[in-house]
Design a protein around this motif. Structure first.
Motif, PDB file in Angstrom:
ATOM      1  N   GLY A   1     -32.108  -1.057  72.255  1.00 47.58           N
ATOM      2  CA  GLY A   1     -31.027  -0.535  73.077  1.00 47.58           C
ATOM      3  C   GLY A   1     -30.639   0.868  72.656  1.00 47.58           C
ATOM      4  N   ARG A   2     -30.541   1.090  71.344  1.00 45.07           N
ATOM      5  CA  ARG A   2     -30.173   2.417  70.834  1.00 45.07           C
ATOM      6  C   ARG A   2     -31.220   3.462  71.207  1.00 45.07           C
ATOM      7  N   GLU A   3     -32.495   3.095  71.084  1.00 39.30           N
ATOM      8  CA  GLU A   3     -33.567   4.045  71.401  1.00 39.30           C
ATOM      9  C   GLU A   3     -33.572   4.406  72.877  1.00 39.30           C
ATOM     10  N   ASN A   4     -33.261   3.440  73.758  1.00 40.93           N
ATOM     11  CA  ASN A   4     -33.149   3.748  75.188  1.00 40.93           C
ATOM     12  C   ASN A   4     -32.081   4.806  75.437  1.00 40.93           C
ATOM     13  N   LEU A   5     -30.934   4.629  74.815  1.00 39.70           N
ATOM     14  CA  LEU A   5     -29.827   5.564  75.012  1.00 39.70           C
ATOM     15  C   LEU A   5     -30.147   6.941  74.441  1.00 39.70           C
ATOM     16  N   VAL A   6     -30.743   6.971  73.264  1.00 38.50           N
ATOM     17  CA  VAL A   6     -31.092   8.252  72.634  1.00 38.50           C
ATOM     18  C   VAL A   6     -32.110   8.997  73.491  1.00 38.50           C
ATOM     19  N   LEU A   7     -33.081   8.258  74.033  1.00 35.74           N
ATOM     20  CA  LEU A   7     -34.107   8.877  74.874  1.00 35.74           C
ATOM     21  C   LEU A   7     -33.482   9.573  76.078  1.00 35.74           C
ATOM     22  N   ILE A   8     -32.579   8.876  76.778  1.00 29.87           N
ATOM     23  CA  ILE A   8     -31.949   9.456  77.965  1.00 29.87           C
ATOM     24  C   ILE A   8     -31.062  10.635  77.574  1.00 29.87           C
ATOM     25  N   ALA A   9     -30.352  10.519  76.453  1.00 30.44           N
ATOM     26  CA  ALA A   9     -29.502  11.623  75.995  1.00 30.44           C
ATOM     27  C   ALA A   9     -30.332  12.871  75.705  1.00 30.44           C
ATOM     28  N   LYS A  10     -31.501  12.691  75.107  1.00 29.92           N
ATOM     29  CA  LYS A  10     -32.372  13.834  74.830  1.00 29.92           C
ATOM     30  C   LYS A  10     -32.928  14.433  76.111  1.00 29.92           C
ATOM     31  N   LEU A  11     -33.314  13.560  77.061  1.00 30.41           N
ATOM     32  CA  LEU A  11     -33.835  14.053  78.335  1.00 30.41           C
ATOM     33  C   LEU A  11     -32.777  14.857  79.088  1.00 30.41           C
ATOM     34  N   ARG A  12     -31.517  14.458  78.951  1.00 33.09           N
ATOM     35  CA  ARG A  12     -30.433  15.170  79.623  1.00 33.09           C
ATOM     36  C   ARG A  12     -29.850  16.291  78.767  1.00 33.09           C
ATOM     37  N   ARG A  13     -30.467  16.499  77.602  1.00 37.23           N
ATOM     38  CA  ARG A  13     -30.082  17.587  76.703  1.00 37.23           C
ATOM     39  C   ARG A  13     -28.605  17.510  76.307  1.00 37.23           C
ATOM     40  N   VAL A  14     -28.170  16.285  76.042  1.00 38.82           N
ATOM     41  CA  VAL A  14     -26.797  16.060  75.603  1.00 38.82           C
ATOM     42  C   VAL A  14     -26.724  16.279  74.094  1.00 38.82           C
ATOM     43  N   PRO A  15     -25.740  17.024  73.596  1.00 40.68           N
ATOM     44  CA  PRO A  15     -25.615  17.240  72.151  1.00 40.68           C
ATOM     45  C   PRO A  15     -25.399  15.925  71.401  1.00 40.68           C
ATOM     46  N   LYS A  16     -25.921  15.853  70.187  1.00 43.24           N
ATOM     47  CA  LYS A  16     -25.742  14.717  69.286  1.00 43.24           C
ATOM     48  C   LYS A  16     -26.095  13.385  69.962  1.00 43.24           C
ATOM     49  N   PRO A  17     -27.355  13.223  70.361  1.00 44.13           N
ATOM     50  CA  PRO A  17     -27.756  12.006  71.086  1.00 44.13           C
ATOM     51  C   PRO A  17     -27.538  10.721  70.286  1.00 44.13           C
ATOM     52  N   GLN A  18     -27.717  10.774  68.961  1.00 42.04           N
ATOM     53  CA  GLN A  18     -27.509   9.570  68.156  1.00 42.04           C
ATOM     54  C   GLN A  18     -26.053   9.118  68.228  1.00 42.04           C
ATOM     55  N   ALA A  19     -25.134  10.076  68.122  1.00 44.66           N
ATOM     56  CA  ALA A  19     -23.707   9.746  68.183  1.00 44.66           C
ATOM     57  C   ALA A  19     -23.334   9.229  69.567  1.00 44.66           C
ATOM     58  N   VAL A  20     -23.918   9.799  70.615  1.00 41.04           N
ATOM     59  CA  VAL A  20     -23.674   9.330  71.984  1.00 41.04           C
ATOM     60  C   VAL A  20     -24.119   7.873  72.121  1.00 41.04           C
ATOM     61  N   ALA A  21     -25.289   7.562  71.579  1.00 44.95           N
ATOM     62  CA  ALA A  21     -25.811   6.198  71.665  1.00 44.95           C
ATOM     63  C   ALA A  21     -24.901   5.217  70.941  1.00 44.95           C
ATOM     64  N   VAL A  22     -24.451   5.578  69.758  1.00 44.96           N
ATOM     65  CA  VAL A  22     -23.571   4.692  68.986  1.00 44.96           C
ATOM     66  C   VAL A  22     -22.275   4.440  69.751  1.00 44.96           C
ATOM     67  N   GLY A  23     -21.708   5.496  70.340  1.00 43.65           N
ATOM     68  CA  GLY A  23     -20.468   5.347  71.091  1.00 43.65           C
ATOM     69  C   GLY A  23     -20.612   4.454  72.299  1.00 43.65           C
ATOM     70  N   LEU A  24     -21.720   4.594  73.028  1.00 41.94           N
ATOM     71  CA  LEU A  24     -21.925   3.783  74.229  1.00 41.94           C
ATOM     72  C   LEU A  24     -22.228   2.326  73.878  1.00 41.94           C
ATOM     73  N   LEU A  25     -22.960   2.097  72.798  1.00 46.04           N
ATOM     74  CA  LEU A  25     -23.202   0.719  72.371  1.00 46.04           C
ATOM     75  C   LEU A  25     -21.888   0.013  72.062  1.00 46.04           C
ATOM     76  N   ALA A  26     -20.982   0.738  71.399  1.00 41.01           N
ATOM     77  CA  ALA A  26     -19.684   0.149  71.080  1.00 41.01           C
ATOM     78  C   ALA A  26     -18.873  -0.088  72.349  1.00 41.01           C
ATOM     79  N   ARG A  27     -18.889   0.867  73.262  1.00 40.80           N
ATOM     80  CA  ARG A  27     -18.101   0.771  74.498  1.00 40.80           C
ATOM     81  C   ARG A  27     -18.529  -0.411  75.348  1.00 40.80           C
TER      82      ARG A  27
END
Length: 252
Positions: free
Chosen positions: A94-120
């Motif tokens: 699940g985390r890798e899916n989120l990180v992949l999309i964050a990188k494709l969308r060029r969102v800063p700090k993709p790892q932190a974005v993934a952690v936040g969304l997993l929690a949400r």
């Protein structure tokens, strides 16, 4: 801009089959609008046009103030689209899916974005597991979480709870309500009338290529007289309104 989505006289045909015959629709910002219709009514075609995946034959449509034909790149930058089946990679976690999309969308700090969304979305404990081990409800929550990366102002959910069990449906409903509560505009297509009753600020019924009625649930209830059972007034359900509007007889 008052409306996040504006559709005027939208038409679309596939060969000789005319699917959309002049659709008009407005969606206010930060609201949930449910687009109801039977199979083949044209719900997915409307969503695909608004998502720039199809071009209309006639009429106009704008999303977030951008024309879907003239400014498709700006429309795509303003939206996310979640289809009828979860678009997740089952091999990745699940985390890798989120990180992949964050990188494709060029969102800063993709790892932190993934952690936040997993929690949400209540997926923290499952974040390190392959998605192939997820339940249907977990996959759908992950799919919606992926669609939120980059904070799009408009989200299209095309029959998001198809095939889910009742508990998973409630989980997805909660997520959708939280999205709208945070200011995201949601256009929801569904065949589940209770889903529209529960979630939507406004409801539009698409039948034979046109929207034949739209309004709040209270406004739609006003289209039918209340039934009386044992001298107690009963308001018509959305199912009764839908069937009466499209001209089908209620099965007994």
């Amino acid at each position: 801009m008052e409306h996040a989505i504006e559709v005027r006289a939208l038409r679309k045909s596939y060969g000789k089959l005319e699917v959309l015959k002049g659709v008009d629709l407005e969606v206010e910002r930060g609201s949930i609008v449910a687009l109801l219709g039977s199979n083949g009514a044209g719900k997915t075609t409307v969503v695909r046009i608004l998502g720039t995946l199809l071009k209309p034959d006639a009429g106009t449509a704008s999303v977030n103030g951008f024309d879907v034909v003239a400014e498709p790149a700006r429309v795509r930058a303003s939206i996310s689209l979640t289809g009828q089946f979860a678009a997740v990679d089952e091999i990745l976690t699940g985390r890798e899916n989120l990180v992949l999309i964050a990188k494709l969308r060029r969102v800063p700090k993709p790892q932190a974005v993934a952690v936040g969304l997993l929690a949400r979305f209540g997926l923290t404990d499952a974040g390190g597991r392959p998605v192939s081990t997820y339940s249907g409800g977990m996959r759908r929550r992950l799919d919606i979480a992926m669609s939120l990366i980059g904070d799009p102002p408009v989200i299209f959910l095309d029959e998001p709870t198809t095939g889910l069990d009742p508990e998973a449906r409630l989980d997805v409903w909660k997520v959708i309500q939280e999205l709208a509560g945070g200011g995201t505009t949601v256009l929801l297509t569904t065949q589940y009338l209770d889903e529209a009753e529960k979630l939507a600020d406004r409801i539009a019924i698409l039948h034979e290529g046109t929207i034949i009625v739209s309004g709040t649930l209270a406004e739609l209830r006003g289209l039918l007289p209340p039934a009386k059972v044992e001298y107690v007034e009963r308001q018509p359900t959305l199912e009764e309104i839908f069937l009466a509007t499209v001209g089908r007889k209620e099965s007994r």
